[in-house]
Design an enzyme around this catalytic site. Structure first.
Site, mmCIF file in Angstrom:
data_model
loop_
_atom_site.group_PDB
_atom_site.id
_atom_site.type_symbol
_atom_site.label_atom_id
_atom_site.label_comp_id
_atom_site.label_asym_id
_atom_site.label_seq_id
_atom_site.Cartn_x
_atom_site.Cartn_y
_atom_site.Cartn_z
ATOM 1 N N HIS A 1 -3.477 4.867 -1.243
ATOM 2 C CA HIS A 1 -4.181 4.558 -2.482
ATOM 3 C C HIS A 1 -4.182 3.052 -2.725
ATOM 4 C CE1 HIS A 1 -0.363 3.645 -4.375
ATOM 5 N NE2 HIS A 1 0.112 4.752 -3.831
ATOM 6 N N ASP B 1 1.881 5.364 1.081
ATOM 7 C CA ASP B 1 2.501 4.599 2.151
ATOM 8 C C ASP B 1 3.430 5.467 2.990
ATOM 9 O OD1 ASP B 1 4.224 4.864 -0.005
ATOM 10 O OD2 ASP B 1 4.750 2.736 -0.113
#
Length: 426
Positions: A42, A318
């Site tokens: 994101h 991540d």
């Protein structure tokens, strides 16, 4: 061969790019782009906790006024992602995969996001730039914000045998000194964080609840059905590192972002390294990576081998990129132009599928992301202002003379990772 491949990567990185590595006329005479599968983090979000939290008590300073609620995509993040979507759209039109202003079928394009607001919003902003007249649907399973099992980096196996081996591999990250040595190696990073936070004058320090990042005996907890967690200074420092990096992206005044300190870019990297260390310890030990990434690996392999599919965007976190890279042994290290050295905010791991004249499919893997300056000063991503595009190697696989891996070899690597998961005892 490894030296030759490294020289090839350097040569490719030096070329101008559209949305990926700019291929020569000779290359296009030999290969045609058939598909791209993109695993994305994101874009810029606000910190996971807001004012009045433990994070706020670590410093006497006020964190920036965010344009979104805790953990949600900021307006800057939406702007950056829209322009990244435009850039990818230009690339695929330039490669002839889609005509301009195309409306694809449901079989040709798949946009799938984790059901967290920051992921859904990232996908939505990307699609508005990517195919602005197509009204693409962003697929997500739940109302926000709930973790989708495909993207949830949880342990689905946690037998005593698994936990013992995982703890062994995690400790090995610190060398002979184990986890304590791992923390000692980033002690200067902790010290910088404490200085910028002004810990001695923080509410937590004055109340006797916090004296700094001095607990080096990190304890990693591995529980079935949950994502890996930890206790100790690395966990607390990660929260501060994460917030600082996001503030640096979001706040135009870099001195204000550093709580009055004129930090160098190298110092910002030192702050970000704490967050990278946290992610590595939790998600990149080989046996942990194949466990938490298993459902996403299955999904990605299916997409990469789906004949009607031309483009797939998977928007997660991540931890998703880090664990997938570790499970597939993809060399994502020290990415240039980034202060988050492995999984930059908004960064994308791009699997390009090229088909040769004889019908043989090949794969190239790139990391595509905004540089720090592009995040802090968003502007249109054009040939003159392209994002960072870094070819990355799949360790142990041999590319051909054009830097491409056979799809057969890449599928084999996916199958190895899936088999490693199956070998974990329940």
């Amino acid at each position: 061969m490894k030296k030759i491949f490294s020289l090839l990567l350097i040569a490719l990185m030096a070329l101008p790019v559209v949305a990926q590595v700019k291929r020569s006329d000779d290359f296009h005479g030999k290969y045609k782009l058939k598909e791209a599968v993109v695993l994305s983090r994101h874009n810029i979000r606000s910190p996971l906790s807001g004012h009045g939290s433990a994070l706020g008590d670590m410093t006497p300073h006020e964190w920036t006024k965010w344009t979104a609620a805790p953990s949600e995509l900021t307006k800057r993040g939406g702007t950056c992602e829209t322009m990244m979507g435009q850039f990818f759209g230009d690339w695929l039109v330039d490669e002839g995969l889609f005509p301009a202003n195309y409306t694809p079928t449901i079989d040709e394009v798949n946009i799938y996001a984790n059901s967290m607001q920051r992921c859904i919003a990232t996908a939505q902003y990307f699609t508005s730039g990517f195919m602005p007249v197509a009204n693409l649907r962003v697929n997500h399973r739940f109302d926000p914000s709930k973790m989708d099992p495909i993207f949830f980096p949880r342990l689905t196996k946690a037998s005593p045998e698994f936990v013992a081996e995982a703890q062994k591999q995690i400790a090995a990250m610190g060398g002979p000194g184990g986890i304590v040595a791992y923390n000692e190696a980033i002690a200067p990073n902790y010290a910088l964080l404490e200085e910028v936070l002004d810990v001695p004058n923080s509410p937590a320090a004055k109340a006797g609840k916090f004296k700094g990042f001095n607990d080096y005996n990190t304890q990693v907890k591995l529980v079935k059905g949950a994502e890996p967690t930890m206790t100790g200074s690395l966990k607390d420092a990660n929260s501060a590192s994460d917030a600082f990096i996001l503030q640096y992206y979001e706040e135009p005044d870099s001195i204000k972002a550093g709580f009055g300190k004129n930090l160098t870019r190298e110092q910002w990297k030192q702050i970000a390294k704490v967050k990278d260390a946290y992610q590595d310890m939790l998600f990149t030990a080989p046996i942990v990576a194949v466990n938490v990434a298993h459902p996403l690996l299955e999904y990605m392999m299916d997409e990469l081998n789906a004949d009607p599919r031309k483009f797939t965007l998977l928007v997660g976190h991540d931890s998703n990129i880090g664990s997938v890279a570790a499970a597939l042994d993809i060399d994502v290290e020290n990415l240039p132009g980034a202060i988050e050295a492995k999984t930059p905010i908004g960064g994308k791991m791009v699997f390009e599928k090229w088909v040769a004249e004889d019908g043989t499919p090949y794969i190239a893997v790139n990391m595509v992301y905004n540089s720090v300056d592009q995040l802090r000063n968003p502007s249109l991503l054009l040939v003159e202002n392209q994002p960072m595009v870094v070819p990355v190697a799949i360790n142990g696989l041999t590319p051909n003379e054009d830097g491409l891996y056979t799809l057969e070899d890449v599928n084999g690597r996916f199958l190895e990772a899936l088999a490693a998961y199956e070998a974990i005892p329940y």
